[in-house]
Design a protein around this motif. Structure first.
Motif, PDB file in Angstrom:
ATOM      1  N   ALA A   1      -1.343  -2.403   6.390  1.00 20.28           N
ATOM      2  CA  ALA A   1      -2.164  -1.642   5.441  1.00 20.28           C
ATOM      3  C   ALA A   1      -2.991  -2.596   4.602  1.00 20.28           C
ATOM      4  O   ALA A   1      -2.633  -3.762   4.411  1.00 20.28           O
ATOM      5  CB  ALA A   1      -1.285  -0.778   4.540  1.00 20.28           C
ATOM      6  N   GLY A   2      -4.117  -2.107   4.132  1.00 21.49           N
ATOM      7  CA  GLY A   2      -4.989  -2.871   3.252  1.00 21.49           C
ATOM      8  C   GLY A   2      -5.682  -1.930   2.287  1.00 21.49           C
ATOM      9  O   GLY A   2      -5.315  -0.752   2.174  1.00 21.49           O
ATOM     10  N   ALA A   3      -6.684  -2.428   1.618  1.00 21.10           N
ATOM     11  CA  ALA A   3      -7.397  -1.618   0.643  1.00 21.10           C
ATOM     12  C   ALA A   3      -8.153  -0.487   1.352  1.00 21.10           C
ATOM     13  O   ALA A   3      -9.127  -0.721   2.052  1.00 21.10           O
ATOM     14  CB  ALA A   3      -8.380  -2.483  -0.144  1.00 21.10           C
ATOM     15  N   GLY A   4      -7.657   0.733   1.196  1.00 22.16           N
ATOM     16  CA  GLY A   4      -8.341   1.900   1.752  1.00 22.16           C
ATOM     17  C   GLY A   4      -8.057   2.181   3.207  1.00 22.16           C
ATOM     18  O   GLY A   4      -8.706   3.044   3.809  1.00 22.16           O
ATOM     19  N   TRP A   5      -7.078   1.497   3.802  1.00 25.39           N
ATOM     20  CA  TRP A   5      -6.756   1.776   5.203  1.00 25.39           C
ATOM     21  C   TRP A   5      -5.272   1.519   5.468  1.00 25.39           C
ATOM     22  O   TRP A   5      -4.605   0.799   4.720  1.00 25.39           O
ATOM     23  CB  TRP A   5      -7.596   0.930   6.159  1.00 25.39           C
ATOM     24  CG  TRP A   5      -7.387  -0.572   6.044  1.00 25.39           C
ATOM     25  CD1 TRP A   5      -8.053  -1.419   5.212  1.00 25.39           C
ATOM     26  CD2 TRP A   5      -6.433  -1.368   6.755  1.00 25.39           C
ATOM     27  NE1 TRP A   5      -7.587  -2.700   5.369  1.00 25.39           N
ATOM     28  CE2 TRP A   5      -6.597  -2.709   6.320  1.00 25.39           C
ATOM     29  CE3 TRP A   5      -5.473  -1.089   7.728  1.00 25.39           C
ATOM     30  CZ2 TRP A   5      -5.813  -3.746   6.817  1.00 25.39           C
ATOM     31  CZ3 TRP A   5      -4.702  -2.129   8.225  1.00 25.39           C
ATOM     32  CH2 TRP A   5      -4.875  -3.450   7.767  1.00 25.39           C
ATOM     33  N   ALA A   6      -4.796   2.150   6.537  1.00 26.11           N
ATOM     34  CA  ALA A   6      -3.417   1.937   6.987  1.00 26.11           C
ATOM     35  C   ALA A   6      -3.386   2.096   8.500  1.00 26.11           C
ATOM     36  O   ALA A   6      -4.172   2.855   9.071  1.00 26.11           O
ATOM     37  CB  ALA A   6      -2.465   2.921   6.323  1.00 26.11           C
TER      38      ALA A   6
END
Length: 349
Positions: A58-63
């Motif tokens: 996961a990251g900023a604004g996504w998974a």
């Protein structure tokens, strides 16, 4: 592959079901703050399989989450492949993107338009259903990009019909029920139908259905046909012919070895050794040679009766094909080959 009739074959789950489960797991992380170890989805017929979730990121604004496809006891080329989904926000609604290993449609005739990721309608429907379910659970909107990848999908696709059907760069995300039924005849026949659709949509007027790779190579070279004109008929002559009866082409060639074409000549439409057999008494009568009554195989009979038998079989197979096609406006011919790929008889247009 011969199966033990006493063994109950284990069913599996389609790439579409795996992608749906991966989407649900990724959305739970994106909107709920954490990945589940397992995730359950509801399939179109009510089954609720459970999937282990792997390789989460996961990251900023996504998974992103992965599901390892289990095709059960079916010899599916994608068995064991990881189906991976990354979710992120979209400008409007659910947007499908082909990630690494998922193909793009480049020819008309498939259920997905040209230029779109090769994600079939039912998996799209299932994924959209999961997006709506998770959006309601977490109080979010459904503006989500769903990027589906299949690890090593481009290499695996070379073992499928995808290149011939004009699906470039990877595999298709498939499944109408979400369930893989071992050794399913319906799956093969559906592939034959899609092959006819693509050939017709691309303006191909001559197609060929062959029982195996050797006969296919011979027929393709004989007529100079492109790959998308070659229909992987295999044992399913009936599945091909009945579809062409409803969706005719200008010209059809049926190619195969003496054994399978003999069964076709005798009226069989499923040419598998476990589902149809040569009637040697009928063959002897057809050829006018009593020696054939005691043969074990059509090849053995051909070695005794020779060219006469091959041409009689080709002619009678042509009769069978025309009877199945009924009034379909198609020119038809039969090509029989030996094991080396040499043509031993032909009949028809």
């Amino acid at each position: 592959m011969k199966q033990d009739p006493a063994k109950t074959l284990r069913r599996g789950w389609t790439t579409g079901a795996c992608a749906t489960a991966a989407t649900k797991a990724a959305l739970m992380a994106l909107w709920g703050g954490g990945f589940p170890e397992h995730v359950s989805i509801t399939l179109p017929k009510g089954e609720t399989p459970d999937f282990a979730v792997v390789n989460t990121r996961a990251g900023a604004g996504w998974a992103e989450a992965g599901i390892i496809k289990d095709a059960g006891d079916d010899p599916d080329v994608t068995h064991g492949a990881e189906v991976r989904v990354r979710v992120s926000s979209s400008a409007r609604g659910v947007v499908f993107v082909a990630g690494e290993g998922v193909g793009i449609v480049t020819k008309p005739g498939l259920p997905v338009p040209v230029g779109e990721p090769a994600i079939n309608p039912k998996p799209r429907e299932m994924i959209c259903g999961v997006v709506e379910e998770m959006a309601a659970t977490y109080g979010k909107n459904t503006d989500i990009t769903v990027e589906i990848s299949i690890v090593n999908g481009a290499e695996l696709a070379l073992k499928t019909w995808n290149p011939r059907l004009g699906i470039k760069g990877g595999l298709s995300v498939l499944g109408t029920t979400g369930v893989v039924r071992p050794f399913s005849c319906s799956a093969w026949i559906a592939s034959i139908h899609r092959g006819v659709d693509v050939a017709r949509s691309s303006g191909q007027t001559h197609v060929a259905g062959c029982t195996g790779a050797t006969s296919e190579a011979t027929v393709q070279a004989l007529y100079g046909l492109p790959d998308h004109a070659m229909l992987d008929m295999g044992d399913f002559a009936g599945g091909l012919l009945k579809y062409i009866r409803r969706h005719p082409v200008a010209r059809l060639t049926i190619g195969g070895g003496i054994g399978k074409i003999t069964k076709l000549a005798q009226g069989a439409v499923d040419l598998h050794s476990g589902r149809s057999q040569v009637d040697f008494a009928a063959l002897a009568g057809m050829v006018g040679d009593d020696r054939l009554v005691n043969m074990n195989t059509a090849l053995e009979a051909y070695e005794i009766a020779g060219e006469k038998m091959a041409y009689i079989i080709a002619g009678q197979a042509l009769v069978t094909v025309r009877e199945i096609l009924r009034d379909a406006d198609a020119l038809v011919d039969i090509v029989i080959i030996d094991r080396a790929g040499n043509i031993i008889a032909r009949a028809g247009e």
